[in-house]
Design an enzyme around this catalytic site. Sequence first.
Site, PDB file in Angstrom:
ATOM      1  NE  ARG A 118      -3.482   0.182  -4.613  1.00 46.69           N
ATOM      2  CZ  ARG A 118      -3.263  -1.125  -4.709  1.00 46.69           C
ATOM      3  NH1 ARG A 118      -2.047  -1.598  -4.664  1.00 46.69           N
ATOM      4  NH2 ARG A 118      -4.275  -1.961  -4.837  1.00 46.69           N
ATOM      5  CD  GLU A 127      -1.867  -4.746  -4.028  1.00 45.14           C
ATOM      6  OE1 GLU A 127      -2.850  -4.477  -4.747  1.00 45.14           O
ATOM      7  OE2 GLU A 127      -1.081  -3.881  -3.622  1.00 45.14           O
TER       8      GLU A 127
END
Length: 194
Positions: A52, A146
């Site tokens: 990430r 997401e």
Amino acid sequence: MAINNIREGKLLYHLTELENLPSIIKYGLLPRKDAQKLKFKDVANPEIIEKRNKFGLDNYVPFHFHPYSAFDVAVKSDHRGDDLIYICIKREDARANGFKILPKHPLSISECILYEYDEGFNKIDWKAMHTPGNEDEYIKHVKMAECITDLMIPVDGFASIYVKDDETKELVESLLNKNDVDFPPPFVNVQKWF
């Protein structure tokens, strides 16, 4: 929410430790990069955090489209005995506030393309999202699609907080009351997902 209603669902789900709630009430739900400055208990796997960070996703608050993903299962297993909560927001609010969508989990992609809400929503493989089980890698990563934002989300922007039992519900409601958070929202509800 049944697995076959994910596409039509009204909420987005963010799983965190209950002990993070006082800070969240005070400062809002923050992207990881900002939350790290405040000291919080992280539930994400270090491998996921590293990827990430590589993609700059530490600048965002992540939400899932349901509470049944492989991420949720892993966190609940790794943090067994901890008090976890789901902070939920309305999808319509995410859309209105310019949230972005990743149609699959970041660990499954080589480059990170963030889509505007409507385009990203339409890029999600909803058939795979509705397939039971997490054994197939592709399906597992789709189920971890997401919806993300770089905005701070104040507690009055939460639609609901889901907890594991009545005792935790009372504790959360007490924290909200002590901090002058009006009801509703957020509604505090007991749910079987824990």
